[in-house]
Design a protein around this motif. Structure first.
Motif, PDB file in Angstrom:
ATOM      1  N   LEU A 383     180.359  16.139  43.159  1.00  9.93           N
ATOM      2  CA  LEU A 383     178.848  16.511  43.410  1.00  9.93           C
ATOM      3  C   LEU A 383     178.337  16.869  41.688  1.00  9.93           C
ATOM      4  CD1 LEU A 383     176.332  17.170  45.278  1.00  9.93           C
ATOM      5  CD2 LEU A 383     177.792  19.412  45.498  1.00  9.93           C
ATOM      6  N   TYR A 388     170.439  25.583  44.105  1.00  6.31           N
ATOM      7  CA  TYR A 388     170.439  26.557  45.110  1.00  6.31           C
ATOM      8  C   TYR A 388     169.238  26.406  46.147  1.00  6.31           C
ATOM      9  CZ  TYR A 388     170.529  31.390  46.669  1.00  6.31           C
ATOM     10  OH  TYR A 388     170.656  32.464  47.555  1.00  6.31           O
ATOM     11  N   ARG A 389     169.573  26.411  47.429  1.00  6.26           N
ATOM     12  CA  ARG A 389     168.386  26.460  48.363  1.00  6.26           C
ATOM     13  C   ARG A 389     168.182  27.857  48.840  1.00  6.26           C
ATOM     14  NH1 ARG A 389     172.801  23.062  48.541  1.00  6.26           N
ATOM     15  NH2 ARG A 389     172.069  20.747  48.432  1.00  6.26           N
ATOM     16  N   PRO A 390     167.239  28.510  48.578  1.00  4.87           N
ATOM     17  CA  PRO A 390     167.223  30.113  49.094  1.00  4.87           C
ATOM     18  C   PRO A 390     167.700  30.283  50.306  1.00  4.87           C
ATOM     19  CG  PRO A 390     165.102  29.283  48.188  1.00  4.87           C
ATOM     20  CD  PRO A 390     165.947  27.802  48.276  1.00  4.87           C
ATOM     21  N   GLY A 391     168.432  31.229  50.808  1.00  6.35           N
ATOM     22  CA  GLY A 391     168.924  31.630  52.076  1.00  6.35           C
ATOM     23  C   GLY A 391     169.918  30.904  52.541  1.00  6.35           C
ATOM     24  N   GLU A 392     170.201  29.908  52.105  1.00  4.94           N
ATOM     25  CA  GLU A 392     171.209  28.912  52.571  1.00  4.94           C
ATOM     26  C   GLU A 392     172.532  29.360  51.889  1.00  4.94           C
ATOM     27  OE1 GLU A 392     172.641  24.829  51.894  1.00  4.94           O
ATOM     28  OE2 GLU A 392     170.480  24.689  52.358  1.00  4.94           O
ATOM     29  N   GLU A 393     173.972  28.836  52.660  1.00  2.00           N
ATOM     30  CA  GLU A 393     174.952  29.323  52.040  1.00  2.00           C
ATOM     31  C   GLU A 393     175.492  28.340  50.954  1.00  2.00           C
ATOM     32  OE1 GLU A 393     174.350  28.483  55.222  1.00  2.00           O
ATOM     33  OE2 GLU A 393     174.642  29.877  56.650  1.00  2.00           O
ATOM     34  N   GLY A 394     174.580  27.851  50.191  1.00  2.00           N
ATOM     35  CA  GLY A 394     174.900  27.209  48.905  1.00  2.00           C
ATOM     36  C   GLY A 394     175.832  28.227  47.998  1.00  2.00           C
ATOM     37  N   GLU A 395     176.750  27.846  47.175  1.00  2.00           N
ATOM     38  CA  GLU A 395     177.663  28.644  46.683  1.00  2.00           C
ATOM     39  C   GLU A 395     177.679  28.422  45.276  1.00  2.00           C
ATOM     40  OE1 GLU A 395     180.140  30.957  47.846  1.00  2.00           O
ATOM     41  OE2 GLU A 395     179.727  30.775  50.142  1.00  2.00           O
ATOM     42  N   ARG A 396     177.194  27.467  44.734  1.00  2.00           N
ATOM     43  CA  ARG A 396     177.220  27.037  43.235  1.00  2.00           C
ATOM     44  C   ARG A 396     175.906  27.628  42.634  1.00  2.00           C
ATOM     45  NH1 ARG A 396     178.961  21.306  41.109  1.00  2.00           N
ATOM     46  NH2 ARG A 396     180.262  20.899  42.946  1.00  2.00           N
ATOM     47  N   ILE A 397     175.870  28.622  41.628  1.00  2.00           N
ATOM     48  CA  ILE A 397     175.003  29.193  40.908  1.00  2.00           C
ATOM     49  C   ILE A 397     174.201  28.112  40.078  1.00  2.00           C
ATOM     50  CG2 ILE A 397     174.077  30.854  39.446  1.00  2.00           C
ATOM     51  CD1 ILE A 397     176.821  32.525  40.181  1.00  2.00           C
TER      52      ILE A 397
END
Lengths: 457, 167
Positions: A383, A388-397
């Motif tokens: 990838l 980052y999608r707000p509120g979602e469980e994305g982990e990469r800053i």
């Protein structure tokens, strides 16, 4: 005004007097070398060392061991220049972090200067636990190099002894930065984020040593526009185009170099050879040469000392010896690796073709070829950039740009080029096999060729 | 290699679907710590132990058509729900069914919030430390979440129960 690199070569007056009066006057953390030392480096020209602690850590035997571990594992079988070591990469990461904090961050209110030594040590030592041909080795023995990095930093080692002289909790602090569990996230992000010193070094270094023309970007420009913020490092928006280039070079390097199918093929063989040796050992097989260095890994009783005494020279010596072993599979796999008789491959879509897998395994057995060692599925996926999608469980800053207004904006919202590759994973699946052993005329072999889609000769 | 994919599908099937990417990540991590064959590598990230490799596998499984991903708009944020597809039943056969104890574990975890599972997973991540040191560590890395003493108590109890279940 920022101080220039040239000016910094002279030690400030106070430090010089302190040195004259005897090193014991300054605590170890602040001791400087009487004269700056440099390492010549093809990527960054010079690596500058002024701190006594850094100099001592480089001399520690666990760090010197990294000279004998290649940065790119089996890639040298494809790009013959790729013989560079993890030692050179580690020094490179140290130098990049040093330039960021000494040239861009020093004196800025958002930067805490007391973090300087811990982040420099973490940069230098972030790959300390890598073993020989890490990826294959970890896979076979179910290990994780990051655990070994922690174990070497905190265990009974020279590195630990040196770091402990700074303060009792200093080794733990360095370990926490590397493990990303350190309280100051800005410090962590210098070494691990989507635009960090680790990646900036390996992209350029791997491009240089493989000789490919991808992987180049204007790092000096990026370093100049990096700014410390509370929880992370941001990039002044005027540097956006340099960052675009960096993202693209990352994308290119993954597909052109890191996932190169031929180097994956070598890694597949290496992995299978180690699996075979392990299995033989478990079955009580009598090796012509007792695999002393591996014994404790085969039975899971290894100590930290056993691990640290392994390197790629040791492993290759065994592979050379094993080419003469009585066990046909081990001897064959080792010869293939040593003499570069690698496996062929075809594209293999597991969604469509997973049922073929069982059929092929059966046919391989009928043809007298053990599918456990000679039919290998391998996939790579990457990838290039994640937002980052707000509120979602994305982990990469994500990478943040600092706009002239002082506002912070996420990179893919400003750059159409980055947006084009954002959040899009690309995967590649392949099936590896020894093509030259499938050329016979038995029904099984003919059938295999048919299923694999190999041309009849 | 496809066995790693198949065991993820088994896991999701046993849970009868999992809602939330974070929840899926943490459930798999906790199961890994309990001995479930999860070979994906975990590292410490924003929300505790997280596996980039697992994320990749899940995306691949969706592309392969063995998992389906449903996007649910929750106003302020989006949530992703994962389900197995009818095509996945043959694929799952690549690996043996789950043991009863793991099935119970999954059942237990499924009913917990993702905040709670994040705490449990983070405690597991630091399980080489003494209890007090574990709590201290969680306060450092998860300061903003302000976990209460009751939550810690409940989490430790939950961990003990899971471990007991498995023995």
């Amino acid at each position: 005004m920022r101080k220039t690199l040239f000016f910094k070569k002279k030690l400030p007056y106070t430090e010089r007097t302190a040195q004259k009066d005897g090193e014991s006057m300054l605590p170890y953390a602040q001791q400087k070398l009487a004269e700056e030392k440099v390492f010549k480096d093809p990527v960054h020209r010079y690596i500058h060392i002024r701190d006594q602690v850094i100099w001592d850590v480089i001399g520690a035997k666990e760090f010197q061991r990294l000279r004998r571990i290649r940065q790119l594992g089996t890639t040298y079988l494809v790009f013959h220049g790729a013989e560079h070591s993890r030692f050179s990469h580690s020094l490179g990461v140290y130098e990049i972090v040093r330039r960021i904090i000494d040239n861009s961050f020093e004196g800025r209110p958002e930067w805490d200067q007391s973090e300087r030594l811990v982040v420099l040590c973490a940069a230098l030592l972030h790959d300390l636990g890598h073993g020989p041909f890490s990826h294959a080795f970890e896979n076979v023995f179910q290990l994780d190099h990051e655990n070994f990095t922690q174990a070497i930093l905190l265990g009974n080692t020279e590195v630990h002894e040196i770091l402990s002289r700074v303060s009792e909790d200093f080794p733990q602090k360095v370990a926490d930065v590397i493990a990303k569990t350190y309280p100051n996230k800005q410090v962590v992000s210098l070494i691990s984020s989507q635009i960090d010193a680790d990646r900036m070094d390996y992209l350029q270094r791997d491009a240089y040593f493989t000789g490919v023309s991808y992987g180049h970007f204007d790092m000096e420009r990026i370093l100049r526009v990096m700014r410390p913020r509370e929880d992370q490092v941001v990039i002044k928006s005027s540097g956006m185009h340099a960052v675009e280039d960096y993202i693209m070079s990352r994308y290119q390097m993954y597909w052109q170099v890191y996932f190169h199918p031929v180097s994956r093929s070598a890694e597949v063989i290496l992995t299978k050879a180690l699996h075979r040796a392990k299995k033989l050992s478990e079955e009580g097989y009598q090796f012509a040469h007792e695999p002393t260095h591996f014994k404790s890994f085969f039975d899971g009783t290894f100590t930290l000392e056993d691990y640290v005494s392994l390197d790629e020279s040791v492993l290759l010596t065994y592979f050379q010896l094993w080419t003469k072993e009585e066990d046909v599979i081990l001897a064959d796999l080792c010869s293939r690796f040593m003499y570069r008789k690698l496996f062929q491959y075809i594209e293999f879509d597991p969604a469509k073709d997973f049922t073929k897998m069982r059929e092929l395994e059966q046919l391989f057995r009928e043809a007298g070829i053990d599918p456990d060692y000679y039919l290998v599925f391998d996939s790579s996926s990457d990838l290039p950039y994640d937002f980052y999608r707000p509120g979602e469980e994305g982990e990469r800053i994500p990478i943040h740009l600092l706009m002239p207004s002082g506002e912070i904006k996420e990179l893919s919202r400003q750059s159409e080029i980055v947006e084009a590759v954002s959040g899009k994973r690309r995967s590649d699946h392949k099936l590896y096999f020894p093509e030259e052993r499938l050329r016979g005329n038995t029904p099984a072999e003919r059938c295999i060729r048919d299923v694999l889609g190999l041309k009849e000769v | 290699m496809l066995r790693d994919h198949a065991s993820i599908v088994r896991f999701v099937a046993q849970a009868q679907g999992i809602t939330g990417r974070k929840k899926l990540q943490k459930m798999m991590y906790i199961a890994k710590k309990l001995g479930y064959p999860v070979h994906e590598k975990y590292e410490f990230h924003m929300y505790g132990p997280y596996s980039e490799e697992l994320t990749a596998r899940i995306e691949e499984l969706c592309t392969m058509g063995f998992l389906s991903e449903q996007k649910e708009d929750k106003g302020a944020y989006t949530q992703y729900a994962y389900q197995t597809t009818p095509e996945s039943s043959a694929f799952m056969e690549l690996v043996p069914p789950l043991t009863d104890s793991f099935s119970t574990c999954i059942e237990e975890m499924k009913h917990k919030s993702s905040r709670f599972l994040e705490l449990v997973a983070t405690l597991f991540y630091f399980d080489d430390l003494e209890r007090e040191a574990q709590v201290e560590k969680v306060h450092i890395v998860k300061g903003k979440l302000n976990f209460t003493d009751e939550e810690f108590e409940e989490a430790f109890q939950f961990i003990d129960d899971l471990k007991k279940n498995n023995c």
